[in-house]
Motif scaffolding. Structure first.
Motif, PDB file in Angstrom:
ATOM      1  N   LEU A  64      -1.873   9.201  -7.767  1.00 49.99           N
ATOM      2  CA  LEU A  64      -3.159   8.759  -7.229  1.00 49.99           C
ATOM      3  C   LEU A  64      -3.310   7.247  -7.340  1.00 49.99           C
ATOM      4  O   LEU A  64      -3.732   6.570  -6.385  1.00 49.99           O
ATOM      5  CB  LEU A  64      -4.294   9.458  -7.983  1.00 49.99           C
ATOM      6  CG  LEU A  64      -5.720   9.050  -7.613  1.00 49.99           C
ATOM      7  CD1 LEU A  64      -6.050   9.512  -6.203  1.00 49.99           C
ATOM      8  CD2 LEU A  64      -6.720   9.630  -8.608  1.00 49.99           C
ATOM      9  N   ARG A 124      -0.857   5.286  -5.167  1.00 44.07           N
ATOM     10  CA  ARG A 124      -1.239   5.424  -3.753  1.00 44.07           C
ATOM     11  C   ARG A 124      -2.498   4.616  -3.430  1.00 44.07           C
ATOM     12  O   ARG A 124      -2.513   3.783  -2.530  1.00 44.07           O
ATOM     13  CB  ARG A 124      -1.461   6.908  -3.433  1.00 44.07           C
ATOM     14  CG  ARG A 124      -1.818   7.209  -1.993  1.00 44.07           C
ATOM     15  CD  ARG A 124      -1.780   8.716  -1.727  1.00 44.07           C
ATOM     16  NE  ARG A 124      -2.655   9.489  -2.596  1.00 44.07           N
ATOM     17  CZ  ARG A 124      -2.233  10.253  -3.609  1.00 44.07           C
ATOM     18  NH1 ARG A 124      -0.949  10.325  -3.895  1.00 44.07           N
ATOM     19  NH2 ARG A 124      -3.101  10.947  -4.335  1.00 44.07           N
ATOM     20  N   ASN A 125      -3.561   4.871  -4.172  1.00 42.54           N
ATOM     21  CA  ASN A 125      -4.868   4.295  -3.838  1.00 42.54           C
ATOM     22  C   ASN A 125      -5.198   3.024  -4.611  1.00 42.54           C
ATOM     23  O   ASN A 125      -6.169   2.346  -4.289  1.00 42.54           O
ATOM     24  CB  ASN A 125      -5.981   5.313  -4.112  1.00 42.54           C
ATOM     25  CG  ASN A 125      -5.913   6.509  -3.190  1.00 42.54           C
ATOM     26  OD1 ASN A 125      -5.164   6.515  -2.215  1.00 42.54           O
ATOM     27  ND2 ASN A 125      -6.676   7.538  -3.499  1.00 42.54           N
ATOM     28  N   ASN A 165      -9.343   3.010  -6.903  1.00 44.55           N
ATOM     29  CA  ASN A 165      -9.297   2.962  -5.429  1.00 44.55           C
ATOM     30  C   ASN A 165      -9.359   1.541  -4.877  1.00 44.55           C
ATOM     31  O   ASN A 165      -9.967   1.281  -3.837  1.00 44.55           O
ATOM     32  CB  ASN A 165     -10.450   3.797  -4.841  1.00 44.55           C
ATOM     33  CG  ASN A 165     -10.284   5.270  -5.126  1.00 44.55           C
ATOM     34  OD1 ASN A 165      -9.172   5.792  -5.130  1.00 44.55           O
ATOM     35  ND2 ASN A 165     -11.385   5.956  -5.373  1.00 44.55           N
ATOM     36  N   LEU A 196      -6.819   0.895  -1.147  1.00 43.72           N
ATOM     37  CA  LEU A 196      -6.822   1.853  -0.052  1.00 43.72           C
ATOM     38  C   LEU A 196      -6.314   1.238   1.248  1.00 43.72           C
ATOM     39  O   LEU A 196      -5.758   1.936   2.102  1.00 43.72           O
ATOM     40  CB  LEU A 196      -8.239   2.411   0.154  1.00 43.72           C
ATOM     41  CG  LEU A 196      -8.775   3.277  -0.989  1.00 43.72           C
ATOM     42  CD1 LEU A 196     -10.239   3.617  -0.744  1.00 43.72           C
ATOM     43  CD2 LEU A 196      -7.948   4.544  -1.137  1.00 43.72           C
ATOM     44  N   ILE A 207      -1.970   1.108   1.485  1.00 38.20           N
ATOM     45  CA  ILE A 207      -1.123   2.286   1.325  1.00 38.20           C
ATOM     46  C   ILE A 207       0.115   2.230   2.218  1.00 38.20           C
ATOM     47  O   ILE A 207       1.247   2.380   1.755  1.00 38.20           O
ATOM     48  CB  ILE A 207      -1.923   3.577   1.596  1.00 38.20           C
ATOM     49  CG1 ILE A 207      -2.968   3.771   0.493  1.00 38.20           C
ATOM     50  CG2 ILE A 207      -0.993   4.784   1.671  1.00 38.20           C
ATOM     51  CD1 ILE A 207      -3.909   4.939   0.721  1.00 38.20           C
ATOM     52  N   ASP A 263       0.636  14.015  -6.355  1.00 38.49           N
ATOM     53  CA  ASP A 263      -0.683  14.062  -6.972  1.00 38.49           C
ATOM     54  C   ASP A 263      -0.679  15.161  -8.019  1.00 38.49           C
ATOM     55  O   ASP A 263      -0.319  16.307  -7.723  1.00 38.49           O
ATOM     56  CB  ASP A 263      -1.779  14.323  -5.946  1.00 38.49           C
ATOM     57  CG  ASP A 263      -3.160  13.988  -6.476  1.00 38.49           C
ATOM     58  OD1 ASP A 263      -3.580  14.630  -7.454  1.00 38.49           O
ATOM     59  OD2 ASP A 263      -3.816  13.087  -5.923  1.00 38.49           O
TER      60      ASP A 263
END
Length: 379
Positions: free
Chosen positions: A212, A215-216, A220, A223, A226, A301
């Motif tokens: 997670l 990736r993010n 976050n 984003l 990516i 994930d």
């Protein structure tokens, strides 16, 4: 540096990349040569390991094996060129003719078995469990090339290989094996428990869903990056295939000045630099990983199919941890077990759960009750 900008660099640990010719390294002592390039050669790391004959860097670590106390033994398992290295902790007055419950302990990202994983392995052994703290394959003392490859399938397989070892170790009751996964090891523990039902009790401490975050971005923050990261990872793999050169992302932990630390806005990364770069620095610990690892990391994930976990589940998280959202999300999605608990540790950030006495004691108190109910009482 603005908070969002820092998160973008720190969540990737992307403070520079380099390419190493794997063919050249393969002609020499590959693991030793690569470790010198990427691991922690600092005075702090050498200072810490010099204090303990087993290289353990946590407080009150075992300094010698003696009768009537927990003993430690370095073990390896696997095939000739595929060996994992671990520290096995045996409870006081261990008798191989008896059957003991056992617990696997999976270390954090960037960490090694001599740090927090060893601390909890020792403390749980003091409660009467056989415990195994291992180095992830490609990392620490375990074999595997290219060095510092960090892919989820391998990290999950590490756990099953650790269970394989315990299954065959005299003195282990193979029907009473549990696990404690810490930070990134916690995320991989959740994945391993989905399919490996030899695990009868599953616990995590400050669980970190590595896929997670890769990736993010942390919280976050990446984003919008990516596809760019995936493209860079793909190019890195292409470079490996065509030229044998391996690209790496990250850096070896190092001690930072107060001014440098003050510029880091998140507890996780600021306190992590102190823990891994100074107070608990270890020569085998590193934040570096192969850039191509991101291809698998970013498509992973820990909560995918988490409903397959039907074992008792305990998730421990600090009340001040900026990573708490990952434990909470995983806990909510773990609908396959009714025997589950999310417990908040008082006055503790993510990193403080690794060493702060009050936080460690509180965690151990909960782990003691959890494992007694779900492992010891199965006998």
């Amino acid at each position: 540096m603005q908070r969002r900008d820092f998160l973008k660099t720190s969540s990737m640990v992307a403070l520079g990349t380099l390419a190493i010719d794997s063919n050249l390294l393969a002609k020499e002592n590959t693991q030793e040569k690569t470790n010198k390039l990427f691991l922690n050669p600092s005075e702090e790391a050498l200072r810490n390991v010099s204090k303990n004959p087993f290289g353990l860097v946590y407080e009150n670590a075992i300094a010698k094996n003696q009768k009537g106390w927990v003993n430690i033994k370095k073990v390896s398992y696997g095939t000739k060129n595929n060996k994992s290295v671990a520290n096995l902790y045996l409870p006081a007055n261990f008798n191989a003719k008896l059957k003991y419950p056992a617990i696997v302990v999976a270390h954090p990202n960037g960490g090694v078995k001599e740090q927090v994983a060893g601390l909890f392995a020792q403390k749980l052994a003091e409660l009467g469990y056989i415990t195994l703290a291992f180095d992830a394959f490609y990392q620490g003392e375990s074999q595997g090339f290219p060095r510092n490859k960090d892919i989820p399938s391998s990290r999950v397989e590490d756990i099953s290989k650790a269970i394989d070892f315990l299954d065959t170790f005299k003195g282990v009751d193979k029907e009473r094996i549990g696990i404690l996964g810490i930070c990134g090891g916690g995320g991989y523990t959740l994945k391993a428990a989905q399919k490996d039902k030899r695990l009868k009790a599953v616990a995590t401490l400050s669980a970190f869903n590595t896929g997670l975050v890769r990736r993010n971005g942390f919280l976050n923050s990446e984003l919008d990056k990516i596809q760019e990261k995936l493209l860079n990872a793909s190019k890195a793999r292409e470079l490996e295939a065509i030229s044998g050169k391996i690209s790496y992302t990250g850096f070896a932990p190092k001690k930072l000045s107060k001014e440098e630390l003050d510029k880091i806005p998140t507890d996780l990364y600021r306190e992590g630099m102190i823990y891994y770069g100074d107070t608990h620095a270890h020569p085998n610990s590193s934040f570096i990983y192969t850039t191509s690892s991101l291809m698998e990391l970013m498509s992973f994930d820990a909560t995918d199919q988490i409903e397959l976990i039907n074992q008792p589940l305990l998730m421990l998280v600090g009340d001040k941890a900026d990573t708490a959202y990952m434990s909470k999300e995983a806990f909510d999605k773990a609908i396959g077990t009714q025997n589950k608990k999310l417990y908040t540790i008082n006055n503790a950030t993510h990193i403080q759960t690794y060493y702060k006495k009050e936080a460690v004691d509180e965690s151990l108190n909960k782990l003691k009750s959890f494992y007694e109910k779900n492992l010891k009482n199965l006998a």
